[in-house]
Design a protein around this motif. Structure first.
Motif, PDB file in Angstrom:
ATOM      1  N   GLN A  19      20.310 -14.357  30.981  1.00  0.00           N
ATOM      2  CA  GLN A  19      21.303 -13.098  30.935  1.00  0.00           C
ATOM      3  C   GLN A  19      22.478 -13.490  31.651  1.00  0.00           C
ATOM      4  O   GLN A  19      23.514 -12.966  31.159  1.00  0.00           O
ATOM      5  N   ILE A  20      22.553 -14.642  32.473  1.00  0.00           N
ATOM      6  CA  ILE A  20      23.945 -14.855  32.902  1.00  0.00           C
ATOM      7  C   ILE A  20      24.571 -15.738  31.744  1.00  0.00           C
ATOM      8  O   ILE A  20      25.900 -15.420  31.820  1.00  0.00           O
ATOM      9  N   GLU A  21      23.998 -16.747  31.230  1.00  0.00           N
ATOM     10  CA  GLU A  21      24.503 -17.106  30.125  1.00  0.00           C
ATOM     11  C   GLU A  21      25.188 -16.274  29.017  1.00  0.00           C
ATOM     12  O   GLU A  21      26.328 -16.410  28.495  1.00  0.00           O
ATOM     13  N   THR A  22      24.258 -15.368  28.500  1.00  0.00           N
ATOM     14  CA  THR A  22      24.619 -14.262  27.366  1.00  0.00           C
ATOM     15  C   THR A  22      25.967 -13.548  28.029  1.00  0.00           C
ATOM     16  O   THR A  22      26.771 -13.295  27.204  1.00  0.00           O
ATOM     17  N   LEU A  23      25.935 -13.086  29.229  1.00  0.00           N
ATOM     18  CA  LEU A  23      26.841 -12.598  29.828  1.00  0.00           C
ATOM     19  C   LEU A  23      28.208 -13.132  29.646  1.00  0.00           C
ATOM     20  O   LEU A  23      29.336 -12.938  29.386  1.00  0.00           O
ATOM     21  N   MET A  24      28.063 -14.383  30.183  1.00  0.00           N
ATOM     22  CA  MET A  24      29.255 -15.285  30.127  1.00  0.00           C
ATOM     23  C   MET A  24      29.823 -15.453  28.790  1.00  0.00           C
ATOM     24  O   MET A  24      31.084 -15.541  28.453  1.00  0.00           O
ATOM     25  N   LEU A  25      29.134 -15.931  27.774  1.00  0.00           N
ATOM     26  CA  LEU A  25      29.553 -15.878  26.439  1.00  0.00           C
ATOM     27  C   LEU A  25      29.898 -14.725  25.842  1.00  0.00           C
ATOM     28  O   LEU A  25      31.231 -15.166  25.234  1.00  0.00           O
ATOM     29  N   LEU A  26      29.460 -13.397  26.110  1.00  0.00           N
ATOM     30  CA  LEU A  26      30.228 -12.201  25.502  1.00  0.00           C
ATOM     31  C   LEU A  26      31.599 -12.091  26.196  1.00  0.00           C
ATOM     32  O   LEU A  26      32.529 -11.742  25.780  1.00  0.00           O
ATOM     33  N   ARG A  27      31.732 -12.297  27.485  1.00  0.00           N
ATOM     34  CA  ARG A  27      32.869 -12.205  28.103  1.00  0.00           C
ATOM     35  C   ARG A  27      34.147 -13.055  27.784  1.00  0.00           C
ATOM     36  O   ARG A  27      35.050 -13.078  27.549  1.00  0.00           O
ATOM     37  N   GLU A  28      33.740 -14.421  27.549  1.00  0.00           N
ATOM     38  CA  GLU A  28      34.403 -15.279  26.700  1.00  0.00           C
ATOM     39  C   GLU A  28      35.186 -14.945  25.418  1.00  0.00           C
ATOM     40  O   GLU A  28      36.313 -15.128  25.077  1.00  0.00           O
ATOM     41  N   MET A  29      34.095 -14.062  24.689  1.00  0.00           N
ATOM     42  CA  MET A  29      34.527 -13.580  23.455  1.00  0.00           C
ATOM     43  C   MET A  29      35.303 -12.576  23.446  1.00  0.00           C
ATOM     44  O   MET A  29      36.206 -12.226  22.490  1.00  0.00           O
ATOM     45  N   ALA A  30      35.430 -11.652  24.436  1.00  0.00           N
ATOM     46  CA  ALA A  30      36.261 -10.573  24.525  1.00  0.00           C
ATOM     47  C   ALA A  30      37.686 -10.623  25.048  1.00  0.00           C
ATOM     48  O   ALA A  30      37.686 -11.548  25.946  1.00  0.00           O
ATOM     49  N   SER A  31      38.424  -9.884  24.332  1.00  0.00           N
ATOM     50  CA  SER A  31      39.957  -9.988  24.656  1.00  0.00           C
ATOM     51  C   SER A  31      40.074  -9.395  26.088  1.00  0.00           C
ATOM     52  O   SER A  31      39.454  -8.443  26.426  1.00  0.00           O
ATOM     53  N   THR A  32      41.452  -9.579  26.739  1.00  0.00           N
ATOM     54  CA  THR A  32      41.517  -8.747  27.739  1.00  0.00           C
ATOM     55  C   THR A  32      41.887  -7.284  27.398  1.00  0.00           C
ATOM     56  O   THR A  32      41.266  -6.350  28.274  1.00  0.00           O
ATOM     57  N   ALA A  33      42.183  -6.870  26.358  1.00  0.00           N
ATOM     58  CA  ALA A  33      42.408  -5.314  26.146  1.00  0.00           C
ATOM     59  C   ALA A  33      40.893  -4.873  25.985  1.00  0.00           C
ATOM     60  O   ALA A  33      40.783  -3.740  26.372  1.00  0.00           O
TER      61      ALA A  33
END
Length: 73
Positions: A37-51
């Motif tokens: 779950q932590i790895e998935t969240l970190m990967l998703l956050r990395e893909m998302a732009s600041t906006a």
């Protein structure tokens, strides 16, 4: 969440209509997330732009959902 449109609102309303509001129940302790779950969240956050992150935070604020901030050191 923004792409989901009104779905989060509808789900919240269904919960309220069923008489299972959060104020009527004792809230259980949140589960400790596992490594996947932590790895998935970190990967998703990395893909998302600041906006995109700001937009999601705005939606959470609109829904009166408190942002998770983690433990402060």
């Amino acid at each position: 969440m923004i792409d989901m449109g009104e779905t989060p609102d509808e789900l919240r309303d269904q919960l309220a209509d069923s008489g299972n509001s959060a104020t009527d129940q004792v809230q259980p302790e949140p589960a400790i997330p596992n490594a996947a779950q932590i790895e998935t969240l970190m990967l998703l956050r990395e893909m998302a732009s600041t906006a995109e992150i700001r937009a999601v935070h705005g939606e959470l604020d609109r829904q009166k959902i408190e942002l998770w901030r983690g433990k402060m050191r």
